[in-house]
Design an enzyme around this catalytic site. Structure first.
Site, PDB file in Angstrom:
ATOM      1  N   TRP A  99       0.818  -1.213   0.000  1.00  0.00           N
ATOM      2  CA  TRP A  99       0.000   0.000   0.000  1.00  0.00           C
ATOM      3  C   TRP A  99       0.844   1.251   0.000  1.00  0.00           C
ATOM      4  O   TRP A  99       0.572   2.196  -0.734  1.00  0.00           O
ATOM      5  CB  TRP A  99      -1.007  -0.032   1.150  1.00  0.00           C
ATOM      6  CG  TRP A  99      -1.947  -1.182   0.976  1.00  0.00           C
ATOM      7  CD1 TRP A  99      -2.047  -2.292   1.769  1.00  0.00           C
ATOM      8  CD2 TRP A  99      -2.891  -1.388  -0.101  1.00  0.00           C
ATOM      9  NE1 TRP A  99      -2.994  -3.155   1.261  1.00  0.00           N
ATOM     10  CE2 TRP A  99      -3.527  -2.625   0.114  1.00  0.00           C
ATOM     11  CE3 TRP A  99      -3.251  -0.645  -1.218  1.00  0.00           C
ATOM     12  CZ2 TRP A  99      -4.510  -3.134  -0.744  1.00  0.00           C
ATOM     13  CZ3 TRP A  99      -4.221  -1.143  -2.071  1.00  0.00           C
ATOM     14  CH2 TRP A  99      -4.842  -2.380  -1.828  1.00  0.00           C
ATOM     15  N   ASP A 107      -2.464   6.820   5.749  1.00  0.00           N
ATOM     16  CA  ASP A 107      -3.433   5.857   5.236  1.00  0.00           C
ATOM     17  C   ASP A 107      -3.766   4.928   6.402  1.00  0.00           C
ATOM     18  O   ASP A 107      -2.930   4.145   6.841  1.00  0.00           O
ATOM     19  CB  ASP A 107      -2.802   5.076   4.078  1.00  0.00           C
ATOM     20  CG  ASP A 107      -3.729   3.986   3.532  1.00  0.00           C
ATOM     21  OD1 ASP A 107      -4.838   3.788   4.070  1.00  0.00           O
ATOM     22  OD2 ASP A 107      -3.324   3.333   2.546  1.00  0.00           O
ATOM     23  N   LYS A 135     -12.914  -1.976   5.530  1.00  0.00           N
ATOM     24  CA  LYS A 135     -12.187  -2.844   6.445  1.00  0.00           C
ATOM     25  C   LYS A 135     -12.715  -2.731   7.865  1.00  0.00           C
ATOM     26  O   LYS A 135     -13.079  -3.722   8.458  1.00  0.00           O
ATOM     27  CB  LYS A 135     -10.698  -2.553   6.374  1.00  0.00           C
ATOM     28  CG  LYS A 135     -10.102  -3.289   5.169  1.00  0.00           C
ATOM     29  CD  LYS A 135      -9.004  -2.598   4.495  1.00  0.00           C
ATOM     30  CE  LYS A 135      -8.678  -3.307   3.180  1.00  0.00           C
ATOM     31  NZ  LYS A 135      -8.015  -2.412   2.242  1.00  0.00           N
TER      32      LYS A 135
HETATM   33  C1  LIG Z   1      -7.401  -1.906   1.229  1.00  0.00           C
HETATM   34  C2  LIG Z   1      -6.406  -0.840   1.364  1.00  0.00           C
HETATM   35  C3  LIG Z   1      -6.295   0.195   0.432  1.00  0.00           C
HETATM   36  C4  LIG Z   1      -7.129   0.251  -0.834  1.00  0.00           C
HETATM   37  O1  LIG Z   1      -8.403   0.648  -0.558  1.00  0.00           O
HETATM   38  P1  LIG Z   1      -9.493   0.835  -1.739  1.00  0.00           P
HETATM   39  O2  LIG Z   1     -10.658   1.345  -0.981  1.00  0.00           O
HETATM   40  O3  LIG Z   1      -9.696  -0.518  -2.357  1.00  0.00           O
HETATM   41  O4  LIG Z   1      -8.953   1.811  -2.709  1.00  0.00           O
HETATM   42  C5  LIG Z   1      -5.355   1.185   0.654  1.00  0.00           C
HETATM   43  N1  LIG Z   1      -4.568   1.155   1.742  1.00  0.00           N
HETATM   44  C6  LIG Z   1      -4.636   0.176   2.653  1.00  0.00           C
HETATM   45  C7  LIG Z   1      -3.743   0.204   3.850  1.00  0.00           C
HETATM   46  C8  LIG Z   1      -5.555  -0.865   2.488  1.00  0.00           C
HETATM   47  O5  LIG Z   1      -5.625  -1.842   3.412  1.00  0.00           O
END
Ligand SMILES: *Cc1c(COP(=O)(O)O)cnc(C)c1O
Length: 363
Positions: A107, A175, A199
């Site tokens: 990521w 993030d 998530k």
């Molecule tokens: C799942 C995830 C993403 C991507 O998220 P999307 O909503 O599919 O764009 C980005 N960063 C992390 C840490 C993730 O776990």
């Protein structure tokens, strides 16, 4: 009244992932008849009072749960966390300047790739050489950097920042897609944080962005209307049609969290679940954790069995016992158990019992 009929399964999916049963029940009801209006939540206008109060409540709960101060704006946007990978540098990476990124796995790397489209990027800390099995400890950040970007929890590698670099002398951006609302942090010390909802805070289709409004407006490049945070702030996340149902499910999940002790309680539960699972991994020679102990994620627990035949046998056993989503990401292999807020301790107890049972039989 619809209630969720659940088979006894254990949902360790990494995302989209487990939601509280109450949330699924309420969301189902709202699809059939929203608040006794005779309309489905799927067929009301986003500018109605009915939806405006959903958006207001979702924003209020984020502010409350994170104890945000008045400079912090809460947005619900489209495009998932992946859109933030480009929206952040577009709005914040000052021309002729640079931005600092940490390289901690899949990521973090995706964020870096997008930032390079907008300007100079320096890698301030990387654990690439160790196959992303740890978190960088000493960061090098150039003077004048527009911001530092970290991925607080690397969902695939199974690592997590336990010491947040709050004092990085530039704007801190994070993030938090896979550990949002799972632990108490000083959220006001981030100038921007973001998370895809699927998530730990709802269904797929919406993205939470919390941004300090004082950091905006410093770049001179042209920003398309829909990608300029200032426009979303001005329009209260209703610049265009928001993902109405996803915002509603996020609101329900935030209410559930608030009614169940907030982030403090979620953190306590996370520690309990992760401690039990890591203890089990460490006590059984058959299993091996892949991450440096001090950097282990409390959300995504990654482990392997070195013997491939036994690995497959255990995978099959997990399937048979109703464990979902336990297979590791294809880039790492092995197993990954995601322990998001809605996962009950009981599921971890069942998994660890199975691990003990299997290891004793094979050992
Ligand atoms: C799942 C995830 C993403 C991507 O998220 P999307 O909503 O599919 O764009 C980005 N960063 C992390 C840490 C993730 O776990």
């Amino acid at each position: 009244m619809l209630v969720m009929e659940k088979q006894k399964v254990h949902n360790f999916n990494s995302g989209p992932s487990i939601l509280p049963a109450e949330v699924i029940t309420q969301a189902s009801q709202a699809i059939l008849n929203y608040n006794d209006s005779g309309l489905s939540i799927l067929e009301i206008g986003h500018r109605t009072d009915a939806f405006q109060s959903v958006m207001n409540e979702a924003v209020r709960l984020v502010k409350k749960l994170m104890s945000l101060n008045d400079a912090m704006e809460v947005l619900f946007l489209h495009g998932g966390a992946t859109t933030q990978f480009m929206q952040i540098p577009m709005n914040l990476l000052v021309e002729q300047g640079l931005a600092s990124y940490t390289q901690t796995g899949t990521w973090g790397n995706k964020a870096i790739t997008e930032a390079r489209l907008f300007g100079n990027v320096e890698i301030s800390g990387s654990t690439k050489d160790g196959n992303y099995s740890s978190i960088p400890k000493d960061l090098e950040i150039s003077a004048g950097s527009s911001y530092l970007h970290i991925t607080t929890n690397e969902t695939i590698a199974g690592t997590q920042w336990h010491n947040i670099p709050y004092d990085c002398n530039t704007s801190l951006i994070a993030d938090m897609s896979s550990d949002i609302f799972s632990r108490q942090l000083d959220f006001n010390k981030f100038d921007l944080l973001y998370a895809g909802a699927q998530k730990n805070m709802g269904a797929a289709g919406v993205n939470l962005v919390v941004v300090n409004k004082n950091i905006l407006g410093k770049v001179s490049r042209q920003i398309p209307t829909i990608l300029d945070y200032r426009n979303h702030i001005k329009e209260g996340s209703m610049l265009n049609t928001p993902p109405v149902f996803a915002v509603y499910v996020a609101m329900l999940t935030l209410q559930w969290l608030d009614q169940n002790g907030g982030i403090a309680e979620a953190e306590k539960n996370s520690i309990e679940k992760a401690t039990l699972l890591y203890k089990t991994i460490d006590s059984l020679p058959l299993f091996r954790g892949t991450v440096a102990i001090e950097d282990r994620s409390l959300m995504n627990v990654v482990f392997v069995i070195d013997d491939q035949l036994l690995e497959k046998e255990f995978m099959d056993l997990c399937k048979k016992e109703g464990m979902y989503g336990i297979k590791g990401h294809r880039s790492v292999g092995g197993f990954r158990a995601s322990l998001y807020n809605a996962l009950p301790l009981e599921s971890v107890v069942v998994l660890t019992n199975l691990m003990n049972h299997f290891a004793n039989r094979k050992g």
